[in-house]
Scaffold this active site. Sequence first.
Site, PDB file in Angstrom:
ATOM      1  N   GLY A 193      26.039  35.904  73.805  1.00  0.00           N
ATOM      2  CA  GLY A 193      25.170  35.264  72.837  1.00  0.00           C
ATOM      3  C   GLY A 193      25.115  33.772  73.027  1.00  0.00           C
ATOM      4  O   GLY A 193      25.722  33.204  73.925  1.00  0.00           O
ATOM      5  N   GLY A 194      24.355  33.112  72.133  1.00  0.00           N
ATOM      6  CA  GLY A 194      24.213  31.673  72.242  1.00  0.00           C
ATOM      7  C   GLY A 194      25.467  30.915  71.869  1.00  0.00           C
ATOM      8  O   GLY A 194      25.662  29.786  72.302  1.00  0.00           O
ATOM      9  N   LYS A 223      34.017  38.954  68.620  1.00  0.00           N
ATOM     10  CA  LYS A 223      33.142  37.860  69.034  1.00  0.00           C
ATOM     11  C   LYS A 223      33.990  36.608  69.241  1.00  0.00           C
ATOM     12  O   LYS A 223      34.720  36.181  68.343  1.00  0.00           O
ATOM     13  CB  LYS A 223      32.066  37.593  67.988  1.00  0.00           C
ATOM     14  CG  LYS A 223      31.029  36.570  68.435  1.00  0.00           C
ATOM     15  CD  LYS A 223      29.829  36.537  67.513  1.00  0.00           C
ATOM     16  CE  LYS A 223      28.761  35.590  68.044  1.00  0.00           C
ATOM     17  NZ  LYS A 223      27.553  35.571  67.185  1.00  0.00           N
ATOM     18  N   ASP A 240      16.801  34.836  60.662  1.00  0.00           N
ATOM     19  CA  ASP A 240      16.535  35.293  62.033  1.00  0.00           C
ATOM     20  C   ASP A 240      16.405  36.821  62.059  1.00  0.00           C
ATOM     21  O   ASP A 240      17.002  37.484  62.907  1.00  0.00           O
ATOM     22  CB  ASP A 240      17.645  34.828  62.974  1.00  0.00           C
ATOM     23  CG  ASP A 240      17.225  34.913  64.449  1.00  0.00           C
ATOM     24  OD1 ASP A 240      16.011  34.952  64.704  1.00  0.00           O
ATOM     25  OD2 ASP A 240      18.103  34.946  65.317  1.00  0.00           O
ATOM     26  N   LEU A 249      30.544  43.401  75.863  1.00  0.00           N
ATOM     27  CA  LEU A 249      29.361  44.046  75.289  1.00  0.00           C
ATOM     28  C   LEU A 249      28.110  43.195  75.430  1.00  0.00           C
ATOM     29  O   LEU A 249      27.016  43.723  75.619  1.00  0.00           O
ATOM     30  CB  LEU A 249      29.608  44.341  73.802  1.00  0.00           C
ATOM     31  CG  LEU A 249      30.657  45.409  73.478  1.00  0.00           C
ATOM     32  CD1 LEU A 249      30.823  45.541  71.979  1.00  0.00           C
ATOM     33  CD2 LEU A 249      30.265  46.750  74.087  1.00  0.00           C
ATOM     34  N   GLY A 250      28.242  41.891  75.317  1.00  0.00           N
ATOM     35  CA  GLY A 250      27.062  41.042  75.402  1.00  0.00           C
ATOM     36  C   GLY A 250      27.424  39.575  75.347  1.00  0.00           C
ATOM     37  O   GLY A 250      28.536  39.185  75.002  1.00  0.00           O
TER      38      GLY A 250
END
Length: 562
Positions: free
Chosen positions: A57-58, A76, A169, A54-55
Amino acid sequence: MLKKVACPACGIEFEALSQPQGQPVFCPNCASEVDPDRGTALEELGGYRLTGLLGQGGMGQVYRALAPDGTAVAVKVMAEESAESPELQERFDREMEIMASLDHPNIVKVIERGRTGAFKFFVMELIEGTTLRHLIREGRLAEPDILSIAIQTLRALGYAHARGIIHRDIKPENIMLDRAGTVKVTDFGLARKLSFEGPALTATNAFMGTENYMSPEQKINPKAVTHRSDIYSFGVVLYEMLTGGMLPLGIFQPPSAYRPLHDFWDNLVFRLLDLNPDLRPANCDDIAQELETFRQSPPSAAPRPAAPGAGAPSSPANAQGATARSMEDEIRREEARIKKKFQEMCEQAQALVHREEFDAAAKTWEQALAFTSDVAERENIQNWIRLCQNKLAERQARQAVVFLCPRCLKPFSLEPDRPPPSRLDCPTCGGTIGYDAHKKRWLPLGDPVNKSPASAETPGRKEKPQTASPAGVNLRQGLLGMVAVLLAIDLWNPDRLDRLIQQLLALAPWLGLSQGTAGLALRFIIYLVVIYWGCGLAYSLYDYQRPSQDTTPDDHTIFRRK
């Protein structure tokens, strides 16, 4: 993607996370470098079947997966090998802990936490929808949509703040909406518990968050933020929703300058974005209640003007009025077109700044100046242009080629894009030097500008011009003598120096200093003068022992600034 790879050196199989940046993967047994592209995709992790990425991240990657009961979830994952510092590992654990402790309909829910092989992971509910950033880029949100998104986001933040958790954030990318329009606040990777007593994860004065959404106090001291910092970040998000993507930078316009809005929105935005955190609203629940009251009892709309010629016979006066109204409508449409073009150019320039294309961004900002006459907007654009110019100057300074003058051995810089000139004057000593393209070094030419005739007779030494007056020389010698006497007294009999200080303090009681403080200050000055005089003496000895100006140094005379 997650893959199972085999080490060609020792033959063991292990799980690896292929990095999109092409970072190498090493075998945990023999430390040999392994190509993760040759491995097979890992289809299952902790009982969850991975179906797609899906993506990225950092701190890890997010996958779409199926639970054992067939429910679609998001997983995740973070590989321990992908983090060079234990800080990211600790932050990942903290994100799992914080999100697992929150149970609110407007916060992404954590279903399970686990670890398998080399990977830490946690399972979240899968949000089938889009982000608030995507909705803002598509076009202006309607006022009812803005009210709904704002109230739900505030409810989620208020719930987290009540449990001592600050998000730190808040931005449109971290606010998701499912297909039913329900807001889901996500990404608590930078969140902080007020009661947390473990090791600090933030270096002193290090930026934690997204700069355009950070409150002033968060930029100054990221570890001293309160829930009012999240309120400021929400104010920036609300400003973007109301203006169609504009950011409140510098001296900014109220939202009603970009679209017809009630004064309620302008007053609320200015309260949320107050530079003083004590003057912002007390908590998110109060703001949500204000928005709920505004939604339930909106102010009455102003009556619209009657249509041209309605209920009146046609006449030349009516025709002229219709023409005037038509011209006014055309002017309003043209003003709307210009404003839209101005907003598009501002967004394009901001995107260029984020990509660090400062030259193109500065030109785009200069073009945007022609589309606005507002003093505040023009001043804001001028600030952006100066920022881009400063960034370009810093980049050129880092890339500049620095040379050493063969006369004074002091560095000077030249532009990297231009070849060195065949002849120039050193900006430090004023001597004329020339560049030898064959030897690729600078050579002295003629005599330096500040060289006296007397120094020409003794080429072995460099004579310094006498700039000090006789009175200044005498004063300097007197001060050095006094310092030498005080130093000798302090070294031979420190008690005598303390008595001398006590007598001086008795003569000047208005100084208000204790004997210990005065003694410490005096000794600091004495040793500072001694160090300064010693450095000057060493430099003078080095200066007189330096070879003549016509001697070309053997070491390299060029280096590049790092």
